[in-house]
Design a protein around this motif. Structure first.
Motif, short mmCIF file in Angstrom:
data_model
loop_
_atom_site.label_atom_id
_atom_site.label_comp_id
_atom_site.label_asym_id
_atom_site.label_seq_id
_atom_site.Cartn_x
_atom_site.Cartn_y
_atom_site.Cartn_z
N VAL A 200 0.59 -1.55 -0.11
CA VAL A 200 -0.07 -0.18 0.56
C VAL A 200 0.86 0.97 -0.22
O VAL A 200 2.01 1.43 0.18
N GLY A 201 0.49 2.29 -0.34
CA GLY A 201 1.60 3.54 -0.51
C GLY A 201 0.29 4.80 -1.48
O GLY A 201 -0.55 4.98 -1.34
N THR A 202 1.01 5.59 -1.74
CA THR A 202 0.41 7.41 -2.03
C THR A 202 1.14 7.15 -3.56
O THR A 202 1.75 7.34 -3.93
N TYR A 203 0.08 7.41 -4.06
CA TYR A 203 -0.14 7.43 -5.70
C TYR A 203 0.58 9.59 -5.74
O TYR A 203 -0.56 10.18 -5.28
N ASN A 204 1.48 9.92 -6.74
CA ASN A 204 1.68 10.58 -7.21
C ASN A 204 1.84 10.55 -8.64
O ASN A 204 2.00 9.78 -9.66
N ILE A 205 2.32 11.87 -9.25
CA ILE A 205 2.38 12.31 -10.80
C ILE A 205 3.27 13.41 -10.94
O ILE A 205 3.59 14.07 -9.76
N ALA A 228 -0.29 3.18 -15.40
CA ALA A 228 -1.25 4.94 -14.26
C ALA A 228 -2.16 5.11 -15.35
O ALA A 228 -2.84 5.28 -14.19
N THR A 229 -2.78 5.34 -16.42
CA THR A 229 -3.91 5.03 -17.52
C THR A 229 -4.56 4.32 -17.08
O THR A 229 -5.92 4.78 -17.61
N ALA A 233 -7.23 6.63 -10.32
CA ALA A 233 -6.05 6.75 -8.70
C ALA A 233 -5.60 8.29 -9.29
O ALA A 233 -5.50 8.69 -10.41
N ARG A 234 -6.03 9.53 -7.95
CA ARG A 234 -5.64 10.96 -8.02
C ARG A 234 -4.33 10.70 -7.38
O ARG A 234 -4.03 10.22 -6.13
N THR A 235 -4.26 12.01 -7.83
CA THR A 235 -2.80 12.18 -6.98
C THR A 235 -2.64 12.18 -5.55
O THR A 235 -4.15 13.04 -4.66
N LEU A 261 -7.94 2.50 -3.00
CA LEU A 261 -8.41 2.94 -1.63
C LEU A 261 -9.22 3.63 -1.48
O LEU A 261 -10.41 3.85 -0.67
N GLY A 262 -9.11 5.29 -1.96
CA GLY A 262 -9.84 6.58 -1.05
C GLY A 262 -8.87 7.75 -0.58
O GLY A 262 -6.90 7.56 -0.41
N ALA A 263 -8.81 8.97 -0.63
CA ALA A 263 -7.95 10.00 0.06
C ALA A 263 -7.50 9.55 1.49
O ALA A 263 -8.55 9.11 1.75
#
Length: 814
Positions: A200-205, A228-229, A233-235, A261-263
């Motif tokens: 699990v982690g945090t999505y970034n662009i 990624a596409t 997921a959003r940043t 999972l969500g923000a």
């Protein structure tokens, strides 16, 4: 020649050259020349981007970079060639073996280095201590993976090509380090089994590329997302990814999104993160649920509502099932006030010969869970129930664990009953085991039973006389059994358990210490007695079974422990004598009870002990001072207990079971791993919830106690809220500190201040990061900490010969 697009802030194309084994830092064309000469930060950022881009997209460049990091350092000559041969050791060909191969579990540190704890060794010279793995020899192993490593004869050269031989030859006191103190070195040859492929982690662009920053501090760099596409997921969203390529020291790896999972801030997100991180099952499959429902229907078909059923009918039915009818006996349950299942009950009577007959009645789970049934397959996979702060993940479906296997008052329930006869001084003389049926007369919780022990007169009208007599008899035999257990050397460390208080959304609103009184000890002693009696009963039949074993501490850990005790100025203990005389431990624990150093001593002693595991090996339990011990009293939440119950069924049926030793070994390892996973999941979720709570109180000041001292700072735990965090050594501005490794203290060089485990501080909350799962504090001031007033009695000190020799050495130096 490779062209790469630079970050937007630098603009344009950058061209760099690959020459031989290295990537040339001098650009040929591009924006590098447009950057100011003094803008070192922009130049460094640009260079790091180029390197990462090439390593991710160009295999030739990756191989060149890896070769360049292992090239011979500058300034070496032919004489040093042999010394460096260890660096160029080739991987063993497939199918060949080596006496230096060791299998174990890998743990990676945030700095990149790793350690392997050996599990199975090939060869007689395999080490028993943790094996050090340099960063460039870890391959793509992640924490928890089972790996095969090759043991090297000595430590390798450091990252700068310098030999570490001289630095490891002597310790800080100038004495030569023993081979036991020097950790052996190795390199990862093969990865046998991954602990997990999902994280699990945090999505970034960044710069148009998708990345995931894995939670925790093990993977320091972000991992690129290959699809990624494909995800929504959003940043900033928390995501679950599956690792396609694991990161290495030279490659960022690659992952794909499995679940979004969500923000941050969504209620219950922290629990969901832990469920996914540790791969905990959040529901039962349909076949297990249907099988459990069928067992419920079958039970109530034979035993309808007890109020409508005649007593003679029940007695006949139980006799036909070969069950001992105990429905008229005075049997009670004592559990926590918030308990949902009650799988153990007790009874006690005084015999005419003056002995006690203690009865422990455990839910007969095997009656409902047949071997290799859908319920059993699900149970063996889970191996244990997981108790999280805001929910329970049971080993068995709730329709069983909360109903038929729960010894609810005034309801007929199937049990296995163990009757133990004790003399007035606590000597076990006889054991009997039956399949039985009971009807609990009353359910108690620990709080009300403790109130009864403190003031029995208060409950004269509230409870029946036979109930009050039973409780007083249980209190009496508890003291007898405890005294007998301590006489044989059992240990008891007073480490308070902290329970966090949650609101309806699962957020932390406070915390409190979980009280542990005589009412808890009553049930504890009864369960320990039953576990030991059952283990001795099965062992007397010469039948292999799954034991609960606990090895004694190693002499190396005891030396570290005695050094720590001497640093606290409590006693001058000798590790060798401590290893031979286990009774010193309890006298040490008793001597610091009620002092500020109590927590530090107990916690340090706990860390010096080995972990208890499940195994068929005929070893005892060190902490309990028991030569033969197993788990029997919780088949509703531990699969090893269920396996012991199943073995008892065969014995009671007159069979001679012969379980295969190999299957027991594998089952023991599986259950031990699952138990460790459950404990880690609970700790991590508590940590996450406390971080969320602390993050709302940045800048506030709390009292804390030092729990660990390291060379980079001290870890402290809040006294009111049990949140643990770090005070970095650069944030200790009252002195310039030096770390004393043996004593585990920080010593000030200017003012002579010291920081050691057990010291109390007033700290300020600086930062709480749920992604890295770290809390940072700042020391405001020291709080007064009294030295221990209790004196150790009859504790051996270091021999006078050693002291006199030390004095002689001082005289010689003078």
């Amino acid at each position: 020649m490779v062209f790469a697009r630079s970050p937007p802030r630098c603009g344009g194309l950058v061209c760099i050259a690959l020459s031989g084994r290295r990537i040339d830092r001098q650009p040929l064309t591009g924006v590098w020349r447009t950057l100011p000469q003094n803008d070192k930060r922009s130049r460094l950022t640009l260079f790091h981007f180029i390197v990462r881009f090439i390593l991710h997209h160009d295999n030739t460049a990756t191989q060149a970079w890896q070769a360049g990091t292992q090239r011979k350092p500058h300034g070496t000559n032919k004489k040093s060639k042999k010394k460096m041969s260890i660096t160029n050791t080739k991987k063993l060909p497939a199918g060949k073996s080596s006496a230096n191969l060791v299998t174990g579990r890998f743990q990676r540190r945030p700095s990149g280095i790793g350690f392997v704890r050996p599990r199975t060794a090939i060869g007689d010279d395999a080490p028993v201590n943790d094996i050090f793995i340099p960063p460039h020899w870890t391959r793509d192993a992640a924490s928890g993976d089972t790996v095969v490593i090759e043991i090297m004869k000595r430590r390798p050269k450091d990252d700068y090509g310098r030999s570490t031989k001289k630095r490891n030859k002597k310790n800080k006191n100038g004495n030569a380090r023993s081979n036991e103190e020097r950790s052996p070195c190795g390199r990862v040859v093969e990865i046998l089994e991954r602990a997990s492929n999902r994280f699990v982690g945090t999505y970034n662009i960044e710069y148009g590329w998708g990345y995931v920053q894995i939670d925790g501090s093990v993977f320091k760099r972000m991992v690129p997302i290959g699809d990624a596409t494909a995800g929504s997921a959003r940043t900033g969203d928390k995501i679950v990814v599956e690792m396609i390529k694991f990161p290495t020291p030279h490659n960022d790896g690659e992952a794909v999104i499995v679940e979004v999972l969500g923000a941050h801030g969504i209620p219950g997100l922290d629990t969901l993160l832990i469920l996914r991180q540790f791969d905990l099952p959040d529901h039962f499959n349909d076949s297990a649920l249907n099988a459990a429902r069928n067992e419920v229907e079958k039970f109530f078909k034979h035993f309808p509502d007890e109020s409508a059923a005649e007593k003679e009918f029940i007695a006949k039915k139980l006799k036909s099932m070969n069950r001992l009818d105990l429905t008229d006996e005075i049997i009670i349950t004592i559990d926590p006030a918030d308990a949902k299942d009650f799988d153990d009950a007790v009874s006690l009577e005084k015999l005419s010969n003056g002995n006690w007959r203690l009865g422990v009645h455990i839910a007969d789970v095997t009656h409902f869970v047949a071997k290799n049934s859908p319920i059993d397959k699900e149970a063996v996979n889970r191996a244990t129930s997981v108790y999280l702060p805001d929910r329970v993940i049971p080993m068995l479906p709730e329709v069983l664990s909360n109903a038929l296997a729960s010894l609810q008052p005034n309801k007929i329930r199937f049990t296995k009953s163990v009757f133990m006869e004790y003399t007035p001084v606590g000597v076990l003389t006889h054991t009997e085991i039956y399949r039985s049926a009971i009807k609990s007369k009353q359910r108690f919780n620990y709080t009300e039973v403790q109130e009864f022990f403190d003031n029995p007169e208060k409950f004269q009208r509230k409870w029946q006389p036979e109930i009050r007599e039973l409780l007083m008899n249980l209190y009496e035999i508890m003291n007898v059994l405890r005294k007998k257990r301590f006489e044989r050397g059992s240990l008891e460390m007073d480490i308070p358990e902290t329970k966090i208080d949650l609101d309806d959304d699962g957020a932390v609103i406070g915390a409190h210490l979980y009280p542990y009184h005589d009412s808890n000890r009553v049930i504890e002693e009864c369960m320990l007695a039953a576990n030991e009696a059952v283990a001795q009963f099965i062992a007397s039949k010469n039948i292999p079974f799954l034991r609960r074993i606990h090895s004694g501490p190693s002499i190396r850990k005891l030396r570290n422990f005695t050094d720590f005790i001497r640093s606290l100025e409590i006693a001058d203990l000798d590790a060798d004598e401590l290893y031979q005389d286990r009774f010193i431990f309890q006298r040490l624990i008793d001597s610091v009870r009620g002092t500020p150093q109590e927590y530090a001593v107990n916690f340090s002693l706990l860390r010096s002990m080995q972990k208890a595991v499940y195994s068929p090996e005929p070893e005892g339990h060190y902490a309990l001072a028991s030569q033969c011990y197993c788990h029997f009293t919780s088949p509703i939440r531990r699969y090893p207990d269920l396996a012991v119950h199943r073995l008892l069924d065969d014995i009671l049926d007159g069979k001679s079971p012969k379980p295969e030793l190999r299957e027991l070994v594998l089952l023991g390892e599986h259950c031990s791993d699952r138990e460790q996973r459950a404990e880690e999941a609970e700790r991590e979720l508590v940590k996450l919830k406390l971080i969320d709570y602390v993050s709302k109180h940045i800048g506030e000041r709390i009292e804390a106690v030092i729990t660990t001292v390291e060379m980079y700072g001290v870890f402290v735990m809040g006294l009111e809220i049990p949140a643990e965090g770090l005070i970095r050594i650069e944030a200790l501005n009252d002195d310039f500190y030096r770390f004393e490794r043996n004593a585990k203290i920080l010593i000030g060089q200017r003012n002579g201040n010291t920081l050691r485990i057990g010291d109390r501080l007033l700290v300020e909350i600086v930062r709480a990061d749920p992604d890295t799962r770290q809390i940072d504090f700042r020391m405001v001031k020291r709080l007064k900490t009294d030295k221990p007033t209790a004196k150790l009695k009859n504790l051996p000190v270091r021999r006078e010969k050693q002291k006199s020799s030390a004095k002689e050495k001082k005289k010689k130096k003078q």
